[in-house]
Design a protein around this motif. Structure first.
Motif, PDB file in Angstrom:
ATOM      1  N   LYS A 208     -38.138  14.360   8.336  1.00 47.27           N
ATOM      2  CA  LYS A 208     -39.078  13.862   9.482  1.00 47.27           C
ATOM      3  C   LYS A 208     -40.190  12.877   9.091  1.00 47.27           C
ATOM      4  CE  LYS A 208     -39.128  18.573  11.430  1.00 47.27           C
ATOM      5  NZ  LYS A 208     -39.799  19.817  11.796  1.00 47.27           N
ATOM      6  N   GLU A 255     -46.438  16.055  15.590  1.00 46.07           N
ATOM      7  CA  GLU A 255     -46.623  16.403  14.222  1.00 46.07           C
ATOM      8  C   GLU A 255     -46.521  15.181  13.464  1.00 46.07           C
ATOM      9  OE1 GLU A 255     -43.239  17.835  10.788  1.00 46.07           O
ATOM     10  OE2 GLU A 255     -42.922  18.145  12.869  1.00 46.07           O
ATOM     11  N   GLY A 273     -46.459  16.175   8.252  1.00 43.84           N
ATOM     12  CA  GLY A 273     -45.989  17.436   8.513  1.00 43.84           C
ATOM     13  C   GLY A 273     -46.941  18.449   9.222  1.00 43.84           C
ATOM     14  N   LYS A 274     -48.301  18.030   9.230  1.00 42.85           N
ATOM     15  CA  LYS A 274     -49.202  18.822  10.134  1.00 42.85           C
ATOM     16  C   LYS A 274     -49.010  18.730  11.425  1.00 42.85           C
ATOM     17  CE  LYS A 274     -54.577  19.487  10.652  1.00 42.85           C
ATOM     18  NZ  LYS A 274     -54.222  20.890   9.921  1.00 42.85           N
ATOM     19  N   GLU A 275     -48.873  19.875  12.458  1.00 40.13           N
ATOM     20  CA  GLU A 275     -49.125  19.930  13.668  1.00 40.13           C
ATOM     21  C   GLU A 275     -50.307  19.732  14.364  1.00 40.13           C
ATOM     22  OE1 GLU A 275     -46.551  22.722  15.629  1.00 40.13           O
ATOM     23  OE2 GLU A 275     -44.796  22.292  14.170  1.00 40.13           O
ATOM     24  N   VAL A 482     -46.848   9.596  14.249  1.00 40.76           N
ATOM     25  CA  VAL A 482     -46.559  11.066  14.934  1.00 40.76           C
ATOM     26  C   VAL A 482     -45.318  10.844  15.597  1.00 40.76           C
ATOM     27  CG1 VAL A 482     -48.887  11.469  14.732  1.00 40.76           C
ATOM     28  CG2 VAL A 482     -47.922  10.818  17.104  1.00 40.76           C
ATOM     29  N   LEU A 485     -43.656  16.720  19.961  1.00 38.96           N
ATOM     30  CA  LEU A 485     -43.195  17.854  19.985  1.00 38.96           C
ATOM     31  C   LEU A 485     -43.070  18.625  21.186  1.00 38.96           C
ATOM     32  CD1 LEU A 485     -44.676  19.762  16.792  1.00 38.96           C
ATOM     33  CD2 LEU A 485     -42.414  18.247  17.050  1.00 38.96           C
TER      34      LEU A 485
END
Length: 531
Positions: A208, A255, A273-275, A482, A485
């Motif tokens: 990711k 994300e 990794g933070k949404e 980013v 999602l």
């Protein structure tokens, strides 16, 4: 193959599929330039992209042979840097316009016009802009125009180095004192030839984050673009990419693939990794402020209009009588004390002593005797404050003296009140800090000069999981990647927006002022002493 990436070993297995998403300059190799050639006596030095200083770009003397070559090698786009300028040594005849030889052509964007790829261009004649298109197939000789803007090395690397070419730059302003760790010679103010070292930016199917692969890595690869479904890969987007989306597409959930590094609160919450939820895009007003201090470096801040602290006025300093004229206001009389003596060469004008106090009145003209002839000059009418009276005097507008404001106003002001009622620049100090901010960085600064109001691009975001606050992030000063999602936004109404005072580096300060002043006319020069 095993290679090291940011200090960690990574493995590229045989048969692994990689989607290349871009090429990026990783660092620059610099050589001192003499007469547009590498100096035989200089060693090559490696410069990181955050190496301090501001630079001017030297126009490339090698021409481009077609519009297609320009679009292939130079970044053209909607951002501030994406409008390169060229000229042709020959006239270019179009259907309804002839571009004259030597005329500056601005390249604005690349798009399809009537089934043919073309560049939207413009020329300025008699302060009027004329738009036209040039097809990519247009051939000729196209030379870069001289560029009078200043840039950081990072901006030059991202926008001003053509693919497969070097770039000569001239050091315009060193922002930090020289020390032994600086790879350039002490007091160096000449030209450098910059040779880029690239890295490949890629995404892998089961990762990711963005993979950065140095361009000199010894790996054999095969192009399988035509026979592979690339939609299975994540699509990284910059903040600029998000900002260019239509307003109807907001809000959206994303994300973080690559967060900003070394940033203060609240930007340090934007980790990989933070949404996050991105609620909307917009232009917002900030006040650009600098710390008042005689030595350097000064700290610089961008203060939002939502700042809830209160300010008290501090005295302003004025180097000339001309500055007094600019600063005077109809709402209150400007009261100043002279800090430097001035001996007038004309009997009609007043000679100033240190400590003299004046009330500034208005600008007017008066006749003076100059070498036996009468001349009409601009003067500033003032009232000198004596112990028991006022005396009308005239100060020449060209007078290079020194004045300090006497502040009688003890009132505390909100930021919006200052912007509404007073002319910037304006000197203040924080009288009551903003209690809604955990750590108000302005409260510790002994004095601030509000320099100007600016407008900048922001995104309003929050965490995706039970957010209690949202905050604004600057589109052009925060490096972040980013991917979107396919998730529903829990609430389309953003939580309360947290006030954030942004401290900017000296490089960013100069860039902000440059952007804001691009469309403004330069201020008039003060009148010269009559001869």
């Amino acid at each position: 193959s095993i290679y090291e990436m940011f200090g960690n070993e990574c493995c590229l297995s045989t048969g692994e599929v990689i989607k290349v998403i871009g090429f990026k300059i990783n660092k620059l190799i610099a050589s001192i330039c003499e007469n547009n050639e590498v100096s035989q006596l200089s060693a090559k030095v490696e410069l990181p992209l955050n190496f301090p200083g501001l630079y001017k770009v030297v126009a490339d003397k090698t021409p481009y042979v077609s519009i297609e070559e320009i679009t292939r090698k130079i970044s053209i786009g909607p951002t501030r840097f994406g409008h390169p300028c060229f000229y042709s040594p020959e006239d270019i005849k179009l259907a309804n316009l002839t571009i004259k030889h030597g005329e500056q052509i601005t390249f604005n964007s690349v798009e399809e016009v009537n089934g043919t790829m073309a560049v939207n261009c413009g020329v300025v004649r008699n302060n009027q802009s004329h738009s036209f298109t040039l097809p990519l197939s247009q051939e000729g000789q196209f030379y870069e125009c001289e560029d009078d803007q200043i840039y950081t090395l990072k901006e030059i690397a991202e926008w001003k180095i053509p693919k497969c070419r070097n770039r000569i730059v001239k050091l315009s302003n060193v922002l930090h004192t020289w020390d032994c760790s600086n790879p350039l010679p002490e007091n160096f103010d000449g030209c450098l030839i910059l040779t880029p070292v690239y890295e490949v930016q890629a995404v892998m199917k089961f990762r990711k984050d963005i993979v950065h692969i140095l361009s000199d890595l010894d790996v054999e690869v095969k192009d399988i673009t035509d026979c592979y479904d690339i939609s299975s890969f994540l699509q990284p987007l910059t903040l600029e990419d998000i900002f260019e989306r239509t307003s109807k597409e907001f809000p959206m959930v994303a994300e973080i693939m690559e967060g900003p590094s070394g940033c203060p609160k609240p930007y340090n919450l934007l980790y990989t990794g933070k949404e996050i939820v991105i609620y909307k895009k917009y232009q917002a007003t900030r006040v650009l402020a600098s710390e008042i201090r005689s030595d350097s470096p000064k700290r610089h801040f961008l203060i939002p209009m939502s700042y809830k602290g209160k300010f008290k006025r501090r005295p302003r300093e004025f180097p000339t009588a001309y500055d007094l004229e600019i600063a005077r206001s109809e709402k209150e009389q400007l009261h100043v004390v002279a800090t430097k003596a001035f001996d007038s060469p004309h009997e009609e004008l007043f000679s100033v002593s240190v400590g003299d106090q004046f009330l500034v009145q208005q600008c007017q003209t008066t006749e003076v005797l100059c070498e036996g002839r009468k001349k009409l000059i601009d003067v500033l009418a003032c009232e000198q404050i004596l112990s028991d009276a006022y005396k009308k005097v005239l100060l020449p507008m060209y007078m290079e003296g020194g004045f300090v404001e006497v502040v009688h106003d003890k009132k505390q002001y909100q930021l919006s009140e200052i912007c509404k009622h007073f002319r910037l620049p304006f000197n203040v100090k924080v009288a009551v800090r903003d209690l809604s901010i955990e750590e108000d960085i302005l409260a510790a600064v002994p004095g601030l000069q509000f320099e100007e109001e600016i407008t900048d691009s922001y995104l309003l975001i929050s965490g995706a999981s039970s957010p209690v606050e949202s905050w604004e992030i600057p589109v052009y000063r925060l490096n972040m990647l980013v991917h979107l999602l396919n998730k529903d936004v829990q609430t389309v109404v953003p939580p309360v927006t947290k006030t954030t005072v942004e401290e900017v580096s000296e490089e960013q300060y100069y860039m902000v002022r440059r952007y804001e002043n691009q469309s403004l006319h330069p201020p008039p020069r003060p009148p010269k002493k009559p001869t």
